[in-house]
Design a protein around this motif. Structure first.
Motif, PDB file in Angstrom:
ATOM      1  N   TYR A 190      11.624  -2.652   2.933  1.00 17.77           N
ATOM      2  CA  TYR A 190      11.672  -2.159   1.554  1.00 17.77           C
ATOM      3  C   TYR A 190      11.995  -3.308   0.610  1.00 17.77           C
ATOM      4  O   TYR A 190      12.945  -4.069   0.848  1.00 17.77           O
ATOM      5  N   TYR A 191      11.209  -3.403  -0.452  1.00 19.59           N
ATOM      6  CA  TYR A 191      11.354  -4.461  -1.447  1.00 19.59           C
ATOM      7  C   TYR A 191      11.646  -3.849  -2.811  1.00 19.59           C
ATOM      8  O   TYR A 191      11.050  -2.847  -3.186  1.00 19.59           O
ATOM      9  N   CYS A 192      12.542  -4.481  -3.552  1.00 21.96           N
ATOM     10  CA  CYS A 192      12.691  -4.099  -4.948  1.00 21.96           C
ATOM     11  C   CYS A 192      11.968  -5.132  -5.810  1.00 21.96           C
ATOM     12  O   CYS A 192      11.828  -6.298  -5.426  1.00 21.96           O
ATOM     13  N   ALA A 193      11.511  -4.680  -6.945  1.00 25.35           N
ATOM     14  CA  ALA A 193      10.770  -5.534  -7.857  1.00 25.35           C
ATOM     15  C   ALA A 193      11.069  -5.113  -9.285  1.00 25.35           C
ATOM     16  O   ALA A 193      11.420  -3.953  -9.539  1.00 25.35           O
ATOM     17  N   ALA A 194      10.912  -6.041 -10.200  1.00 31.30           N
ATOM     18  CA  ALA A 194      11.162  -5.774 -11.614  1.00 31.30           C
ATOM     19  C   ALA A 194       9.930  -6.104 -12.428  1.00 31.30           C
ATOM     20  O   ALA A 194       9.242  -7.096 -12.155  1.00 31.30           O
ATOM     21  N   SER A 195       9.657  -5.280 -13.403  1.00 31.41           N
ATOM     22  CA  SER A 195       8.545  -5.541 -14.310  1.00 31.41           C
ATOM     23  C   SER A 195       9.066  -5.533 -15.737  1.00 31.41           C
ATOM     24  O   SER A 195       9.912  -4.716 -16.093  1.00 31.41           O
ATOM     25  N   ARG A 196       8.547  -6.440 -16.546  1.00 37.11           N
ATOM     26  CA  ARG A 196       8.942  -6.469 -17.963  1.00 37.11           C
ATOM     27  C   ARG A 196       8.356  -5.262 -18.691  1.00 37.11           C
ATOM     28  O   ARG A 196       8.936  -4.777 -19.654  1.00 37.11           O
ATOM     29  N   ARG A 197       7.197  -4.820 -18.247  1.00 35.64           N
ATOM     30  CA  ARG A 197       6.568  -3.663 -18.869  1.00 35.64           C
ATOM     31  C   ARG A 197       6.913  -2.410 -18.080  1.00 35.64           C
ATOM     32  O   ARG A 197       6.704  -2.349 -16.867  1.00 35.64           O
ATOM     33  N   ALA A 198       7.404  -1.411 -18.747  1.00 37.28           N
ATOM     34  CA  ALA A 198       7.767  -0.163 -18.086  1.00 37.28           C
ATOM     35  C   ALA A 198       6.554   0.546 -17.507  1.00 37.28           C
ATOM     36  O   ALA A 198       6.677   1.315 -16.556  1.00 37.28           O
ATOM     37  N   SER A 199       5.389   0.269 -18.045  1.00 37.00           N
ATOM     38  CA  SER A 199       4.176   0.955 -17.601  1.00 37.00           C
ATOM     39  C   SER A 199       3.545   0.314 -16.367  1.00 37.00           C
ATOM     40  O   SER A 199       2.602   0.863 -15.798  1.00 37.00           O
ATOM     41  N   ALA A 200       4.034  -0.831 -15.955  1.00 36.09           N
ATOM     42  CA  ALA A 200       3.457  -1.497 -14.786  1.00 36.09           C
ATOM     43  C   ALA A 200       3.749  -0.693 -13.532  1.00 36.09           C
ATOM     44  O   ALA A 200       4.854  -0.205 -13.337  1.00 36.09           O
ATOM     45  N   THR A 201       2.746  -0.542 -12.677  1.00 34.23           N
ATOM     46  CA  THR A 201       2.942   0.238 -11.460  1.00 34.23           C
ATOM     47  C   THR A 201       2.404  -0.441 -10.212  1.00 34.23           C
ATOM     48  O   THR A 201       2.694  -0.007  -9.107  1.00 34.23           O
ATOM     49  N   THR A 202       1.609  -1.476 -10.372  1.00 34.87           N
ATOM     50  CA  THR A 202       1.012  -2.123  -9.210  1.00 34.87           C
ATOM     51  C   THR A 202       1.732  -3.425  -8.885  1.00 34.87           C
ATOM     52  O   THR A 202       2.464  -3.965  -9.707  1.00 34.87           O
ATOM     53  N   GLU A 203       1.476  -3.938  -7.684  1.00 37.00           N
ATOM     54  CA  GLU A 203       2.110  -5.188  -7.282  1.00 37.00           C
ATOM     55  C   GLU A 203       1.822  -6.298  -8.275  1.00 37.00           C
ATOM     56  O   GLU A 203       2.689  -7.112  -8.578  1.00 37.00           O
ATOM     57  N   MET A 246      12.311  -0.950 -12.850  1.00 36.48           N
ATOM     58  CA  MET A 246      12.609  -1.433 -11.501  1.00 36.48           C
ATOM     59  C   MET A 246      11.856  -0.563 -10.517  1.00 36.48           C
ATOM     60  O   MET A 246      11.752   0.652 -10.695  1.00 36.48           O
ATOM     61  N   HIS A 247      11.350  -1.190  -9.487  1.00 37.89           N
ATOM     62  CA  HIS A 247      10.486  -0.513  -8.543  1.00 37.89           C
ATOM     63  C   HIS A 247      10.966  -0.753  -7.117  1.00 37.89           C
ATOM     64  O   HIS A 247      11.567  -1.784  -6.818  1.00 37.89           O
ATOM     65  N   TRP A 248      10.617   0.185  -6.255  1.00 37.47           N
ATOM     66  CA  TRP A 248      10.757  -0.014  -4.820  1.00 37.47           C
ATOM     67  C   TRP A 248       9.359   0.075  -4.206  1.00 37.47           C
ATOM     68  O   TRP A 248       8.597   0.995  -4.517  1.00 37.47           O
ATOM     69  N   PHE A 249       9.055  -0.900  -3.377  1.00 40.33           N
ATOM     70  CA  PHE A 249       7.836  -0.901  -2.579  1.00 40.33           C
ATOM     71  C   PHE A 249       8.267  -0.958  -1.106  1.00 40.33           C
ATOM     72  O   PHE A 249       9.412  -1.282  -0.802  1.00 40.33           O
ATOM     73  N   ARG A 250       7.350  -0.678  -0.216  1.00 39.66           N
ATOM     74  CA  ARG A 250       7.652  -0.828   1.201  1.00 39.66           C
ATOM     75  C   ARG A 250       6.406  -1.280   1.945  1.00 39.66           C
ATOM     76  O   ARG A 250       5.274  -1.027   1.518  1.00 39.66           O
ATOM     77  N   GLN A 251       6.637  -1.942   3.069  1.00 40.82           N
ATOM     78  CA  GLN A 251       5.533  -2.402   3.895  1.00 40.82           C
ATOM     79  C   GLN A 251       5.860  -2.100   5.352  1.00 40.82           C
ATOM     80  O   GLN A 251       6.806  -2.655   5.917  1.00 40.82           O
ATOM     81  N   ALA A 252       5.067  -1.205   5.911  1.00 42.86           N
ATOM     82  CA  ALA A 252       5.214  -0.840   7.318  1.00 42.86           C
ATOM     83  C   ALA A 252       4.436  -1.835   8.178  1.00 42.86           C
ATOM     84  O   ALA A 252       3.501  -2.485   7.703  1.00 42.86           O
ATOM     85  N   PRO A 253       4.794  -1.956   9.449  1.00 39.82           N
ATOM     86  CA  PRO A 253       4.089  -2.889  10.331  1.00 39.82           C
ATOM     87  C   PRO A 253       2.593  -2.624  10.359  1.00 39.82           C
ATOM     88  O   PRO A 253       2.158  -1.479  10.548  1.00 39.82           O
ATOM     89  N   GLY A 254       1.828  -3.660  10.129  1.00 34.53           N
ATOM     90  CA  GLY A 254       0.378  -3.535  10.178  1.00 34.53           C
ATOM     91  C   GLY A 254      -0.258  -2.873   8.984  1.00 34.53           C
ATOM     92  O   GLY A 254      -1.473  -2.621   8.981  1.00 34.53           O
ATOM     93  N   LYS A 255       0.533  -2.585   7.961  1.00 37.40           N
ATOM     94  CA  LYS A 255       0.005  -1.909   6.774  1.00 37.40           C
ATOM     95  C   LYS A 255       0.248  -2.745   5.528  1.00 37.40           C
ATOM     96  O   LYS A 255       1.079  -3.650   5.516  1.00 37.40           O
ATOM     97  N   GLU A 256      -0.470  -2.404   4.482  1.00 36.49           N
ATOM     98  CA  GLU A 256      -0.274  -3.086   3.212  1.00 36.49           C
ATOM     99  C   GLU A 256       0.985  -2.548   2.530  1.00 36.49           C
ATOM    100  O   GLU A 256       1.420  -1.418   2.766  1.00 36.49           O
ATOM    101  N   ARG A 257       1.525  -3.371   1.670  1.00 37.45           N
ATOM    102  CA  ARG A 257       2.702  -2.941   0.915  1.00 37.45           C
ATOM    103  C   ARG A 257       2.295  -1.829  -0.044  1.00 37.45           C
ATOM    104  O   ARG A 257       1.226  -1.901  -0.672  1.00 37.45           O
ATOM    105  N   GLU A 258       3.148  -0.816  -0.167  1.00 39.15           N
ATOM    106  CA  GLU A 258       2.834   0.329  -1.013  1.00 39.15           C
ATOM    107  C   GLU A 258       3.984   0.643  -1.954  1.00 39.15           C
ATOM    108  O   GLU A 258       5.149   0.382  -1.658  1.00 39.15           O
ATOM    109  N   PHE A 259       3.626   1.239  -3.064  1.00 36.24           N
ATOM    110  CA  PHE A 259       4.590   1.676  -4.058  1.00 36.24           C
ATOM    111  C   PHE A 259       5.376   2.863  -3.521  1.00 36.24           C
ATOM    112  O   PHE A 259       4.812   3.752  -2.869  1.00 36.24           O
ATOM    113  N   VAL A 260       6.691   2.895  -3.818  1.00 36.05           N
ATOM    114  CA  VAL A 260       7.534   4.007  -3.403  1.00 36.05           C
ATOM    115  C   VAL A 260       8.092   4.759  -4.609  1.00 36.05           C
ATOM    116  O   VAL A 260       7.931   5.976  -4.710  1.00 36.05           O
ATOM    117  N   ALA A 261       8.743   4.042  -5.512  1.00 36.26           N
ATOM    118  CA  ALA A 261       9.393   4.707  -6.641  1.00 36.26           C
ATOM    119  C   ALA A 261       9.616   3.704  -7.763  1.00 36.26           C
ATOM    120  O   ALA A 261       9.666   2.494  -7.536  1.00 36.26           O
TER     121      ALA A 261
END
Length: 122
Positions: free
Chosen positions: A93-106, A33-48
């Motif tokens: 802030y967005y949460c996301a799920a990946s089937r692969r534990a090694s996935a790190t990008t959007e 499970m991942h958290w990403f965030r997107q600030a105004p005027g910026k691209e979404r970025e990985f958090v944790a």
């Protein structure tokens, strides 16, 4: 699969918030499970990220030491405890799920939740 993020709000700099992401529709025993965030005027970025199995965590440099990601496997829920918040943490802030534990990008995410707004005032 549905991911429901909650817990956002307005807080002063130096304050704390805890975000939650509840997953439904399947039982997660692998992947991450991942958290990403997107600030105004910026691209979404990985958090944790945290793996469902083993609870391995990783953080982006800007939040390491201030944010803590955790999970409750029984509740299929992931949390993001955010302490010592700064104005630059303001984002959706967005949460996301990946089937692969090694996935790190959007592109590696399989499921996304709707975002929750976090606003940090100076």
């Amino acid at each position: 699969v549905q991911l429901q993020a909650s817990g956002g709000g307005l807080v002063q700099a130096g304050g704390s918030l805890r975000l939650s992401c509840a997953a439904s529709g399947r039982t997660f025993s692998s992947g991450a499970m991942h958290w990403f965030r997107q600030a105004p005027g910026k691209e979404r970025e990985f958090v944790a990220v945290i793996t469902w199995s083993g609870g391995i965590t990783y953080y982006t440099d800007s939040v390491r030491g201030r944010f803590t990601i955790s999970r409750d496997n029984a509740k299929n829920t992931v949390y993001l405890q955010m302490n010592h918040l700064k104005p630059e943490d303001t984002a959706v802030y967005y949460c996301a799920a990946s089937r692969r534990a090694s996935a790190t990008t959007e592109g590696g995410m399989d499921y996304w939740g709707k975002g929750t707004q976090v606003t940090v005032s100076s």
